[in-house]
Design an enzyme around this catalytic site. Structure first.
Site, short mmCIF file in Angstrom:
data_model
loop_
_atom_site.label_atom_id
_atom_site.label_comp_id
_atom_site.label_asym_id
_atom_site.label_seq_id
_atom_site.Cartn_x
_atom_site.Cartn_y
_atom_site.Cartn_z
N LYS A 226 0.83 -1.22 0.00
CA LYS A 226 0.00 0.00 0.00
C LYS A 226 0.85 1.26 0.00
O LYS A 226 2.02 1.26 0.33
CB LYS A 226 -1.02 -0.05 1.14
CG LYS A 226 -2.15 -1.03 0.79
CD LYS A 226 -3.27 -1.08 1.78
CE LYS A 226 -4.35 -2.06 1.24
NZ LYS A 226 -5.37 -2.36 2.23
N ARG B 284 -3.14 -10.45 4.59
CA ARG B 284 -3.59 -10.43 3.20
C ARG B 284 -2.48 -9.78 2.37
O ARG B 284 -2.26 -8.59 2.46
CB ARG B 284 -4.90 -9.64 3.11
CG ARG B 284 -5.54 -9.60 1.74
CD ARG B 284 -6.81 -8.75 1.79
NE ARG B 284 -7.41 -8.70 0.47
CZ ARG B 284 -7.02 -7.87 -0.50
NH1 ARG B 284 -6.04 -7.01 -0.29
NH2 ARG B 284 -7.62 -7.89 -1.68
#
Ligand code: HH2
Length: 286
Positions: free
Chosen positions: A230, A265
Site C-alpha cells: 500500500k 492479506r
C-alpha cells in the site's frame, strides 16, 4: 517479550477452515484496475494458475476480488463482478479441491454466487453495510466473514480522512459491526475483524493502527491485516512502484503478527510466509 494472545489461540476456536498459526492470505485481483496487480491475470486460466502458485508458496487462503477498491476507484456492475470471479473459483477448485477461497465483495449476489461455486469465506470491506442482504447470506452459509473498517467510500476516502481518536473509533466500529453480524445470525466464531489499512486513513492513522494493533486484537476476534504494497509503505520507503514494496510489506506482517494478528492479506506470499515462519519460531521458542 511474547506475542499478544490472539483470539484464535483460545480454546473452542476450532471450527475455522484454516490451520492454526499465522495464515497468509494470497491476493488474487481479477480486475483491470487494481492498484498493484490490475490486469495481470486477463483470463480465468492465468488467474487460477497464479492462485495455485500462491498455494504452493504457502498461502492458507486465496482472497479473490472482482472490483478494485483502491482510492479513486469506481464500482463495477454486480454481474460483471460475478462474471470475473466465479470462473476463477471453479478453476482453482478443479486444480486444488482443498483450497480455501474467500471472496472480496460487499455485494450479496456476488457473495452468494461465489459461495455456490465453492468459496468458503466472505471478505466484506464495508463490514456488512454495503448491502442489507449480505448479513443473511453469510449467516445462512454459516461461513466466516471478514469485517473491515473504512471511513467514507473508495472514490473519495483519501481526500481528507479525519478522526478524533483513530484507535478508539476503529475499535468501536469493529466491535459494533461484529455485534451486528452476530445479531443477524453469524456465529461469533465466524467473525474476523480488520482495521482497514489505507481505507480512509492518512499515513499517521495507518501507523497508529499498526503500532497499537493490540486494541483491535482485544476485541477477541481473529484480526486480519491488509497492508500489502500500500501507498503508505511507499511514502515511508520512497518506493514508488507498488510491486517493489515487498520489504516494507514484510515489516508490517512481522509487526502485526507480534501484536496478535493472525491473518495477513498479501500479494507476495513466499516472502511473507518465510518471514512469519521465522518470527513464529522465535516467539514460540522456550
Ligand atoms: N485491501 C484491499 C482490498 N481488499 N480486504 C480486506 N479485508 N483488507 C484490506 O486491507 C483490503 C481488502 C485493497 O488492496 P488490493 O486488493 O491489493 O487492491 P485493489 O482494491 O486495487 O484491488
Amino acid at each position: 517479550m511474547g506475542r499478544t494472545k490472539a483470539a484464535s489461540d483460545t480454546p473452542g476456536a476450532g471450527t475455522r477452515p484454516w490451520s492454526p498459526g499465522p495464515v497468509v492470505v494470497g491476493i488474487l485481483n481479477v480486475t483491470p484496475d487494481s492498484f498493484s496487480d490490475g490486469g495481470d491475470f486477463p483470463d480465468p486460466e492465468a488467474a487460477a494458475s497464479h492462485a495455485v502458485a500462491m498455494l504452493d508458496e504457502g498461502a492458507g487462503l486465496i482472497d479473490i476480488g472482482g472490483e478494485s477498491t483502491r482510492p479513486g476507484s469506481d464500482p463495477v456492475p454486480q454481474r460483471e463482478e460475478t462474471r470475473r470471479v466465479v470462473p476463477v473459483i471453479e478453476r482453482i477448485l478443479a486444480a486444488r479441491p482443498e483450497a480455501i477461497i474467500s471472496v472480496d465483495t460487499y455485494r450479496s449476489a456476488t457473495a452468494a454466487a461465489a459461495l455456490e461455486a465453492g468459496a468458503r469465506i466472505v471478505n466484506d470491506v464495508t463490514a456488512l453495510r454495503g448491502d442489507p442482504r449480505m448479513a443473511p447470506v453469510v449467516a445462512d452459509a454459516r461461513c466466516p466473514v471478514i469485517l473491515m473498517h473504512m471511513q467514507g467510500e473508495p472514490k473519495t476516502m483519501q481526500s481528507e480522512p479525519r478522526y478524533e481518536d483513530v484507535l478508539s473509533e476503529v475499535g468501536d466500529f469493529l466491535g459494533s459491526r461484529a455485534e451486528h453480524a452476530i445479531a443477524a445470525g453469524v456465529g461469533p466464531e465466524d467473525v474476523i475483524v480488520d482495521p482497514g489499512i489505507g481505507f480512509g486513513k492518512t499515513l499517521e492513522h495507518n501507523l497508529a493502527l499498526l503500532g497499537n494493533l493490540e486494541t483491535v486484537v482485544a476485541l477477541g476476534f481473529p484480526v486480519l491485516v491488509g497492508a500489502s504494497r500500500k501507498r503508505f509503505i511507499g511514502s515511508i520507503t520512497g518506493v514508488q512502484e507498488a510491486k517493489d514494496r515487498v520489504f516494507g510489506t514484510v515489516a508490517t506482517t512481522v509487526l502485526a503478527y507480534e501484536k496478535g494478528a493472525t491473518l495477513f492479506r498479501v500479494h507476495d506470499v513466499r516472502a511473507n510466509r518465510e518471514a512469519l515462519a521465522v518470527t513464529e519460531a522465535v516467539l514460540t521458542f522456550r
